[in-house]
Write an enzyme that holds these catalytic residues in place. Structure first.
Site, PDB file in Angstrom:
ATOM      1  N   SER A   1       0.821  -1.220   0.000  1.00 33.44           N
ATOM      2  CA  SER A   1       0.000   0.000   0.000  1.00 33.44           C
ATOM      3  C   SER A   1       0.848   1.260   0.000  1.00 33.44           C
ATOM      4  O   SER A   1       1.950   1.289   0.571  1.00 33.44           O
ATOM      5  CB  SER A   1      -0.863  -0.011   1.265  1.00 33.44           C
ATOM      6  OG  SER A   1      -1.481   1.239   1.427  1.00 33.44           O
TER       7      SER A   1
ATOM      8  N   TYR B   1      -2.186   0.569   9.823  1.00 36.52           N
ATOM      9  CA  TYR B   1      -2.380  -0.188   8.577  1.00 36.52           C
ATOM     10  C   TYR B   1      -1.119  -0.115   7.705  1.00 36.52           C
ATOM     11  O   TYR B   1      -0.579  -1.137   7.269  1.00 36.52           O
ATOM     12  CB  TYR B   1      -3.600   0.377   7.824  1.00 36.52           C
ATOM     13  CG  TYR B   1      -3.686  -0.084   6.399  1.00 36.52           C
ATOM     14  CD1 TYR B   1      -3.870  -1.429   6.086  1.00 36.52           C
ATOM     15  CD2 TYR B   1      -3.571   0.833   5.337  1.00 36.52           C
ATOM     16  CE1 TYR B   1      -3.932  -1.850   4.767  1.00 36.52           C
ATOM     17  CE2 TYR B   1      -3.632   0.414   4.030  1.00 36.52           C
ATOM     18  CZ  TYR B   1      -3.819  -0.925   3.747  1.00 36.52           C
ATOM     19  OH  TYR B   1      -3.868  -1.337   2.432  1.00 36.52           O
TER      20      TYR B   1
ATOM     21  N   LYS C   1       1.733  -3.071   6.479  1.00 37.12           N
ATOM     22  CA  LYS C   1       2.112  -3.345   5.081  1.00 37.12           C
ATOM     23  C   LYS C   1       3.627  -3.172   4.901  1.00 37.12           C
ATOM     24  O   LYS C   1       4.268  -3.945   4.187  1.00 37.12           O
ATOM     25  CB  LYS C   1       1.345  -2.423   4.132  1.00 37.12           C
ATOM     26  CG  LYS C   1      -0.146  -2.724   4.054  1.00 37.12           C
ATOM     27  CD  LYS C   1      -0.424  -4.041   3.332  1.00 37.12           C
ATOM     28  CE  LYS C   1      -1.902  -4.347   3.236  1.00 37.12           C
ATOM     29  NZ  LYS C   1      -2.209  -5.590   2.525  1.00 37.12           N
TER      30      LYS C   1
END
Ligand code: UDP
Length: 317
Positions: A115, A139, A143
């Site tokens: 991402s 998040y 990643k």
């Protein structure tokens, strides 16, 4: 080639399954359906309803597999701020389990859904893969942690890997079973929310005081069909012991208000909006430098924001 698609019942994974099958790849799906939908699984596709946190589910899914496309994971910035441990567990520990089981099963190829959130507040726009990585939310941190894990695995175990750093994925794909589109509950993504906005329930604009021309955040939207095209090019480019990272976006940025304008045009009337506070974890501007994917993979995204909005709108019908 036989591909295991983890997360193959979700929005992006189910689109990948559809396109891969149409190109003649043999598919298995591993998904716990926590956010996906089992009704996306095409007839005749091997489906293991199981979790990345259960190694025997992964082992079963990896049978007769040549390569893995790893889409499964938690993917909401806001939720990750509230539940960082959940994100670490599913994304990082889940991928660790997958890599360990791949080793046991002698599966050495992986294409991973990373991402743009790995970069955080970028120091250069558009963002190249060489930019510094300082995620502003859990998040993005998960990643980034997985990208590092895969790099190590590639060096130490010789696996062939590509991480694809998605910017904002949008649009939908019409299949013979109907539209494959975003079906999140609750929906947090901008384009579906804008298209569902009503006078009674107007879409919230998260922040109008960002350092951008119109004060709203700028993102780089890429059509899900173009995105999967890049996955296939990445899969075919895999080289032993090499881990490549590519940004996937369109190379152009749109502010939240510009997306609202595109949606208003598609719907034929002004979309109602309400200015709201900033959302935790959002960076102001994310635009991809996609030159590396263009040059090394021969990938060129062709679908623009109007098509992403139109396809999403058509998928509601
Ligand atoms: N956004 C918004 N209202 C919404 C959903 C999103 O203003 O209902 C904004 C959000 O703050 C971000 C952009 O739209 O600047 C894209 O958000 P989205 O959740 O679609 O994707 P993300 O960038 O988080 O991956």
């Amino acid at each position: 080639m036989r591909i295991l698609v983890t997360g193959g019942t979700g929005y992006i994974g189910s689109t990948a399954v559809e396109i891969l099958r149409n190109k003649g790849y043999e598919i298995s799906i591993l998904d716990d359906c926590s956010t996906g939908h089992a009704d996306c699984v095409p007839t005749g596709v091997r489906f293991i309803q199981g979790s990345l946190l259960n190694r025997s589910d992964i082992a079963a899914a990896l049978q007769d597999t040549d390569a893995v496309m790893h889409f499964a994971g938690k993917s909401l910035v806001g939720e990750s701020v509230e539940k960082p441990d959940l994100y670490h567990s599913v994304n990082v520990n889940g991928t660790r389990n997958l890599l360990d089981e791949m080793k046991i099963a002698s599966v050495t190829k992986i294409v991973f859904s990373s991402s743009a959130a790995t970069y955080g507040e970028p120091d250069v726009i558009p963002i190249p893969e060489s930019a510094s990585t300082n995620p502003t939310n859990p998040y993005g941190a998960t990643k980034l942690g997985i990208d590092s894990m895969i790099s190590r695995e590639s060096k130490e175990q010789g696996i062939s890997a590509v991480s694809l750093r998605y910017f904002n994925v949008a649009g939908a794909l019409k299949s013979d079973r109907g539209w494959l589109a975003e079906r999140h509950n609750p929906e947090t993504h901008l384009i579906p929310n804008v298209l569902r906005s009503t006078q009674a329930n107007p879409v919230k604009i998260f922040g109008n005081d960002w350092p951008t021309a119109d004060g709203t955040c700028i993102r780089d939207y890429v059509h899900v069909i173009d995105l999967i095209d890049a996955h296939i090019k990445a899969l075919e480019s895999l080289a032993e012991g090499i881990h490549e990272i590519y940004n996937l976006g369109s190379g152009d940025g749109y502010s939240v208000r510009q997306v609202v304008a595109a949606a208003s045009l598609a719907i034929g009337h002004e979309v109602p909006t309400i200015d709201s506070p900033r959302r935790a974890g959002d960076p102001a501007i994310l635009i991809a430098d996609i030159n590396k994917a263009k040059v090394q993979l021969g990938w060129v995204p062709t679908r623009r924001i109007n098509e992403m909005v139109a396809d999403t709108l058509a998928s509601f019908a």
